[in-house]
Design a protein around this motif. Structure first.
Motif, PDB file in Angstrom:
ATOM      1  N   MET A   1      -4.350 129.578  -7.252  1.00  0.00           N
ATOM      2  CA  MET A   1      -4.148 129.213  -8.639  1.00  0.00           C
ATOM      3  C   MET A   1      -4.754 127.833  -8.860  1.00  0.00           C
ATOM      4  N   LYS A   2      -5.602 127.731  -9.857  1.00  0.00           N
ATOM      5  CA  LYS A   2      -6.298 126.483 -10.131  1.00  0.00           C
ATOM      6  C   LYS A   2      -5.555 125.672 -11.187  1.00  0.00           C
ATOM      7  N   ASN A   3      -5.229 124.417 -10.861  1.00  0.00           N
ATOM      8  CA  ASN A   3      -4.613 123.501 -11.821  1.00  0.00           C
ATOM      9  C   ASN A   3      -5.697 122.878 -12.676  1.00  0.00           C
ATOM     10  N   GLN A   4      -5.309 122.255 -13.753  1.00  0.00           N
ATOM     11  CA  GLN A   4      -6.257 121.548 -14.603  1.00  0.00           C
ATOM     12  C   GLN A   4      -6.175 120.055 -14.298  1.00  0.00           C
ATOM     13  N   SER A   5      -7.274 119.382 -14.448  1.00  0.00           N
ATOM     14  CA  SER A   5      -7.358 117.948 -14.260  1.00  0.00           C
ATOM     15  C   SER A   5      -8.161 117.379 -15.415  1.00  0.00           C
ATOM     16  N   THR A   6      -8.180 116.069 -15.517  1.00  0.00           N
ATOM     17  CA  THR A   6      -8.952 115.446 -16.572  1.00  0.00           C
ATOM     18  C   THR A   6     -10.449 115.519 -16.274  1.00  0.00           C
ATOM     19  N   GLN A   7     -10.837 115.841 -15.050  1.00  0.00           N
ATOM     20  CA  GLN A   7     -12.244 115.919 -14.677  1.00  0.00           C
ATOM     21  C   GLN A   7     -12.877 117.166 -15.285  1.00  0.00           C
ATOM     22  N   LYS A   8     -13.975 116.988 -15.993  1.00  0.00           N
ATOM     23  CA  LYS A   8     -14.708 118.099 -16.598  1.00  0.00           C
ATOM     24  C   LYS A   8     -15.781 118.568 -15.619  1.00  0.00           C
ATOM     25  N   LYS A   9     -15.879 119.886 -15.476  1.00  0.00           N
ATOM     26  CA  LYS A   9     -16.875 120.458 -14.579  1.00  0.00           C
ATOM     27  C   LYS A   9     -18.025 121.029 -15.387  1.00  0.00           C
ATOM     28  N   LYS A  10     -19.239 120.678 -14.998  1.00  0.00           N
ATOM     29  CA  LYS A  10     -20.440 121.231 -15.609  1.00  0.00           C
ATOM     30  C   LYS A  10     -20.982 122.387 -14.775  1.00  0.00           C
ATOM     31  N   LYS A  11     -20.718 122.337 -13.475  1.00  0.00           N
ATOM     32  CA  LYS A  11     -21.166 123.381 -12.564  1.00  0.00           C
ATOM     33  C   LYS A  11     -20.232 123.382 -11.359  1.00  0.00           C
ATOM     34  N   LYS A  12     -20.472 124.272 -10.418  1.00  0.00           N
ATOM     35  CA  LYS A  12     -19.625 124.334  -9.225  1.00  0.00           C
ATOM     36  C   LYS A  12     -19.677 122.989  -8.508  1.00  0.00           C
ATOM     37  N   ASN A  13     -18.635 122.731  -7.717  1.00  0.00           N
ATOM     38  CA  ASN A  13     -18.624 121.462  -7.001  1.00  0.00           C
ATOM     39  C   ASN A  13     -18.150 121.627  -5.562  1.00  0.00           C
ATOM     40  N   VAL A  14     -18.593 120.669  -4.760  1.00  0.00           N
ATOM     41  CA  VAL A  14     -18.195 120.527  -3.361  1.00  0.00           C
ATOM     42  C   VAL A  14     -17.455 119.204  -3.306  1.00  0.00           C
ATOM     43  N   ILE A  15     -16.260 119.204  -2.735  1.00  0.00           N
ATOM     44  CA  ILE A  15     -15.442 117.994  -2.739  1.00  0.00           C
ATOM     45  C   ILE A  15     -15.239 117.463  -1.324  1.00  0.00           C
ATOM     46  N   TYR A  16     -15.286 116.138  -1.232  1.00  0.00           N
ATOM     47  CA  TYR A  16     -14.926 115.429  -0.010  1.00  0.00           C
ATOM     48  C   TYR A  16     -13.900 114.378  -0.415  1.00  0.00           C
ATOM     49  N   VAL A  17     -12.779 114.360   0.287  1.00  0.00           N
ATOM     50  CA  VAL A  17     -11.716 113.388   0.038  1.00  0.00           C
ATOM     51  C   VAL A  17     -11.491 112.598   1.317  1.00  0.00           C
ATOM     52  N   GLY A  18     -11.564 111.276   1.214  1.00  0.00           N
ATOM     53  CA  GLY A  18     -11.291 110.444   2.378  1.00  0.00           C
ATOM     54  C   GLY A  18     -12.169 109.208   2.390  1.00  0.00           C
ATOM     55  N   GLY A  19     -12.107 108.496   3.491  1.00  0.00           N
ATOM     56  CA  GLY A  19     -12.905 107.289   3.637  1.00  0.00           C
ATOM     57  C   GLY A  19     -14.388 107.614   3.599  1.00  0.00           C
ATOM     58  N   LEU A  20     -15.136 106.804   2.865  1.00  0.00           N
ATOM     59  CA  LEU A  20     -16.570 107.012   2.682  1.00  0.00           C
ATOM     60  C   LEU A  20     -17.312 106.039   3.588  1.00  0.00           C
ATOM     61  N   LEU A  41     -21.680 117.186  -5.905  1.00  0.00           N
ATOM     62  CA  LEU A  41     -20.771 116.626  -4.907  1.00  0.00           C
ATOM     63  C   LEU A  41     -19.787 115.699  -5.598  1.00  0.00           C
ATOM     64  N   TRP A  42     -18.500 115.905  -5.315  1.00  0.00           N
ATOM     65  CA  TRP A  42     -17.454 114.999  -5.797  1.00  0.00           C
ATOM     66  C   TRP A  42     -16.921 114.230  -4.602  1.00  0.00           C
ATOM     67  N   LEU A  43     -16.906 112.917  -4.700  1.00  0.00           N
ATOM     68  CA  LEU A  43     -16.373 112.049  -3.654  1.00  0.00           C
ATOM     69  C   LEU A  43     -15.138 111.330  -4.174  1.00  0.00           C
ATOM     70  N   LEU A  44     -14.065 111.386  -3.396  1.00  0.00           N
ATOM     71  CA  LEU A  44     -12.840 110.657  -3.700  1.00  0.00           C
ATOM     72  C   LEU A  44     -12.466 109.846  -2.473  1.00  0.00           C
ATOM     73  N   GLY A  45     -12.272 108.550  -2.655  1.00  0.00           N
ATOM     74  CA  GLY A  45     -11.832 107.729  -1.538  1.00  0.00           C
ATOM     75  C   GLY A  45     -12.476 106.359  -1.546  1.00  0.00           C
ATOM     76  N   ASP A  84     -14.505 123.914  -5.800  1.00  0.00           N
ATOM     77  CA  ASP A  84     -14.990 125.207  -5.319  1.00  0.00           C
ATOM     78  C   ASP A  84     -15.136 125.277  -3.800  1.00  0.00           C
ATOM     79  N   ILE A  85     -15.516 124.171  -3.171  1.00  0.00           N
ATOM     80  CA  ILE A  85     -15.736 124.141  -1.721  1.00  0.00           C
ATOM     81  C   ILE A  85     -15.233 122.800  -1.199  1.00  0.00           C
ATOM     82  N   GLY A  86     -14.548 122.804  -0.061  1.00  0.00           N
ATOM     83  CA  GLY A  86     -14.153 121.574   0.615  1.00  0.00           C
ATOM     84  C   GLY A  86     -15.093 121.328   1.783  1.00  0.00           C
ATOM     85  N   ILE A  87     -15.510 120.081   1.961  1.00  0.00           N
ATOM     86  CA  ILE A  87     -16.472 119.779   3.029  1.00  0.00           C
ATOM     87  C   ILE A  87     -16.011 118.587   3.860  1.00  0.00           C
TER      88      ILE A  87
END
Length: 175
Positions: A1-20, A41-45, A84-87
């Protein structure tokens, strides 16, 4: 089940969360997105340092990358649930080779298919719950991301299997 966030998506995304940082393969990952047109690519951290951040922002793949900042822990899951994808493409440094990072489990909890570094320990532990890449090879990274993007049924099955594994086996109650 996908939650909603304030982030708008224009196309599919690959997410990385952590130290950069360099040893977490961030530069090579960003470089890969120069040639990936169907996803971003979405980067959080937090960045390792400002010098490394500026180096990454000069890469051509940065145009297809969104840096979403340092996000409060209770907000991270919202971003994962609309991804869409975790990396996780850590480079093969000794402290990465035989440890289990928490990222794959977080991605699996959110129902994301995984792409991970091809470390033997990770391949043995996660098996077919992930696709594996040489973290130094942007062509391999591009190929695996595109494979999932163009095969939504496989993406869905991998995400469902990973989530099921977290619920049934990879959880604190069972540990």
């Amino acid at each position: 089940m996908k939650n909603q966030s304030t982030q708008k998506k224009k196309k599919k995304n690959v997410i990385y969360v952590g130290g950069l940082s360099e040893i977490r393969g961030i530069k090579i990952l960003i470089e890969s997105f120069e040639k990936i047109k169907e996803a971003e690519l979405w980067l959080l951290g937090p960045w390792e340092n400002q010098k490394f951040r500026f180096e990454c922002q000069k890469l051509r793949g940065w145009e297809n990358t969104k840096y979403l900042g340092v996000v409060e822990p209770d907000e991270i899951y919202k971003y994962l649930c609309i991804s869409d994808i975790g990396i996780i493409t850590f480079l093969p440094y000794p402290n990465h080779l035989n440890t289990l990072a928490t990222k794959p489990f977080e991605y699996m909890q959110a129902g994301l298919p995984l792409i991970m570094s091809n470390f033997p320990y990770w391949k043995t532990f996660f098996g077919d719950l992930s696709l594996y890449v040489d973290p130094y090879d942007s062509s391999d990274i591009i190929s695996k991301i595109n494979y999932l993007i163009y095969n939504p049924n496989i993406m869905k099955i991998m995400g469902e299997e990973g989530r099921k594994k977290v619920i049934e086996e990879y959880n604190w109650e069972n540990e």
